[in-house]
Motif scaffolding. Structure first.
Motif, short mmCIF file in Angstrom:
data_model
loop_
_atom_site.label_atom_id
_atom_site.label_comp_id
_atom_site.label_asym_id
_atom_site.label_seq_id
_atom_site.Cartn_x
_atom_site.Cartn_y
_atom_site.Cartn_z
N VAL A 1 81.43 57.98 -6.73
CA VAL A 1 80.81 59.16 -7.33
C VAL A 1 81.78 60.31 -7.58
N GLY A 2 83.07 60.09 -7.37
CA GLY A 2 84.05 61.11 -7.67
C GLY A 2 83.76 62.41 -6.95
N ASP A 3 83.67 63.50 -7.71
CA ASP A 3 83.44 64.83 -7.13
C ASP A 3 82.04 65.36 -7.43
N THR A 4 81.11 64.49 -7.76
CA THR A 4 79.74 64.95 -7.99
C THR A 4 79.00 65.13 -6.67
N LEU A 5 78.97 64.09 -5.87
CA LEU A 5 78.27 64.11 -4.59
C LEU A 5 79.27 63.89 -3.47
N PHE A 6 79.22 64.74 -2.45
CA PHE A 6 80.04 64.57 -1.25
C PHE A 6 79.13 64.34 -0.05
N ALA A 7 79.70 63.84 1.02
CA ALA A 7 78.97 63.78 2.27
C ALA A 7 78.62 65.21 2.68
N LEU A 8 77.33 65.51 2.70
CA LEU A 8 76.80 66.85 3.01
C LEU A 8 77.20 67.91 1.98
N GLY A 9 77.62 67.50 0.80
CA GLY A 9 78.04 68.48 -0.18
C GLY A 9 77.90 68.00 -1.61
N CYS A 10 78.44 68.80 -2.52
CA CYS A 10 78.54 68.43 -3.93
C CYS A 10 79.71 69.19 -4.52
N GLY A 11 80.15 68.79 -5.70
CA GLY A 11 81.29 69.43 -6.33
C GLY A 11 80.98 70.83 -6.83
N ARG A 12 82.02 71.64 -6.90
CA ARG A 12 81.88 72.96 -7.52
C ARG A 12 81.56 72.81 -9.00
N LEU A 13 80.89 73.80 -9.54
CA LEU A 13 80.53 73.78 -10.96
C LEU A 13 81.63 74.45 -11.76
N PHE A 14 82.73 73.73 -11.97
CA PHE A 14 83.83 74.29 -12.74
C PHE A 14 83.50 74.40 -14.22
N GLU A 15 82.69 73.48 -14.73
CA GLU A 15 82.41 73.47 -16.16
C GLU A 15 80.91 73.44 -16.48
N GLY A 16 80.13 72.79 -15.66
CA GLY A 16 78.72 72.60 -15.96
C GLY A 16 77.83 73.70 -15.42
N THR A 17 76.55 73.52 -15.62
CA THR A 17 75.52 74.48 -15.18
C THR A 17 74.79 73.91 -13.97
N PRO A 18 74.08 74.78 -13.22
CA PRO A 18 73.26 74.26 -12.13
C PRO A 18 72.24 73.23 -12.60
N GLU A 19 71.65 73.44 -13.76
CA GLU A 19 70.65 72.48 -14.25
C GLU A 19 71.29 71.12 -14.52
N GLN A 20 72.48 71.12 -15.13
CA GLN A 20 73.17 69.86 -15.41
C GLN A 20 73.52 69.14 -14.11
N MET A 21 74.07 69.88 -13.15
CA MET A 21 74.47 69.26 -11.89
C MET A 21 73.26 68.77 -11.11
N TRP A 22 72.19 69.53 -11.08
CA TRP A 22 70.99 69.10 -10.38
C TRP A 22 70.46 67.79 -10.98
N THR A 23 70.47 67.71 -12.30
CA THR A 23 70.03 66.48 -12.97
C THR A 23 70.92 65.31 -12.59
N SER A 24 72.23 65.54 -12.53
CA SER A 24 73.17 64.50 -12.15
C SER A 24 72.92 64.04 -10.71
N LEU A 25 72.72 64.99 -9.82
CA LEU A 25 72.46 64.64 -8.42
C LEU A 25 71.17 63.85 -8.28
N GLN A 26 70.18 64.17 -9.10
CA GLN A 26 68.93 63.42 -9.04
C GLN A 26 69.12 61.99 -9.52
N ARG A 27 70.00 61.78 -10.48
CA ARG A 27 70.29 60.40 -10.90
C ARG A 27 70.88 59.61 -9.74
N LEU A 28 71.79 60.23 -9.01
CA LEU A 28 72.39 59.54 -7.87
C LEU A 28 71.38 59.36 -6.75
N ALA A 29 70.56 60.36 -6.50
CA ALA A 29 69.55 60.26 -5.45
C ALA A 29 68.53 59.17 -5.74
N ALA A 30 68.38 58.80 -7.01
CA ALA A 30 67.42 57.76 -7.38
C ALA A 30 67.96 56.35 -7.13
#
Length: 253
Positions: free
Chosen positions: A130-159
């Motif tokens: 998962v690279g720098d999207t999801l970390f153990a107890l964390g997630c990557g900083r939003l260097f380029e994207g928005t909270p909505e984009q990152m939340w959507t990405s995290l939900q794909r992984l959580a699924a």
């Protein structure tokens, strides 16, 4: 036949990952944080490198591409953004499939840390890189994207299935745990944090993790139930996530 994953530390806090398809004997490296370290590990293992699978363009993930290709002839696969610092042999995006011998990697769109970030999921073996999207107890900083984009990405992984083994690219877990405890006082998190701190004191890695463990304890995946703790009560889920991410960005603990 199964996929074998070899994990090793490199740089200051990165992990390198080599994955070998048992049926063909072919191997891939997921990102190229440290070309020298990756080549040494390949030599020790006696593995033949066929693919470089980049998750995003940052130098500690794609900066070793050219040196590794020169040494191995490997094919570089990744999102279009990697061309900012490296040549690509094949551009992929969410929904594509990458084959390593008989291993199928599903490409999952996971932008937010960078706009074009992707993850690689091997359903047969229950493994996700998962690279720098999801970390153990964390997630990557939003260097380029928005909270909505990152939340959507995290939900794909959580699924993904709960028992999916998640290989994230950095050893940030102790720091993430200290922040998590500042916004969540649940018993599951407290128990996990104790385990994390003890493991790090022993010099042991806290990666990989699992989807189930992250859903139970990761404050970024739990953002909607923590909304009142970060001043986002009643807000949409992605705004609650954004508030948790903003709190982490200024956390000094």
């Amino acid at each position: 036949m199964p996929l074998t994953v070899h994990q090793f530390p490199c740089l200051e806090d990165n992990y390198g990952f080599l994955a070998r398809d048992a049926a063909s004997g072919l191997a891939a490296c997921i990102d190229t944080p440290d070309a020298g370290a990756i080549l040494r590990e390949l030599d020790k293992l006696g593995w033949k490198l066929d693919l470089i699978l980049n998750t995003h363009w940052h130098p500690d993930h794609a900066g070793g591409n050219a040196e590794i290709v020169a040494a191995t002839g490997a094919t570089i696969v990744g999102p279009a953004e990697v061309t900012r610092i490296s040549a690509l042999d094949r551009e992929v995006r969410g929904g594509d499939t990458v084959m390593l011998g008989e291993t199928h990697f599903q490409v999952i769109e996971s932008g937010g840390h960078t706009l074009g970030h992707i993850a690689y999921f091997d359903a047969a073996d229950g493994v996700a890189f998962v690279g720098d999207t999801l970390f153990a107890l964390g997630c990557g900083r939003l260097f380029e994207g928005t909270p909505e984009q990152m939340w959507t990405s995290l939900q794909r992984l959580a699924a993904l299935p709960d028992d999916t083994t998640v290989y994230c690219a950095h050893e940030y877990t102790a720091s993430n745990a200290r922040f998590a405890l500042s916004v969540d006082d649940g018993p599951a998190l407290k128990a996990r944090a104790e385990q994390v701190f003890a493991a790090r004191q022993r010099g042991e890695p806290t990666v990989p993790t699992t989807i189930a463990l992250e859903k139970a304890t990761n404050p970024f995946l739990r953002a909607p139930v923590l909304a009142d703790r970060v001043g986002a009560a009643g807000k949409p889920d992605y705004e609650a996530f954004g508030a948790v991410r903003a709190a982490k960005d200024v956390f000094k603990g």
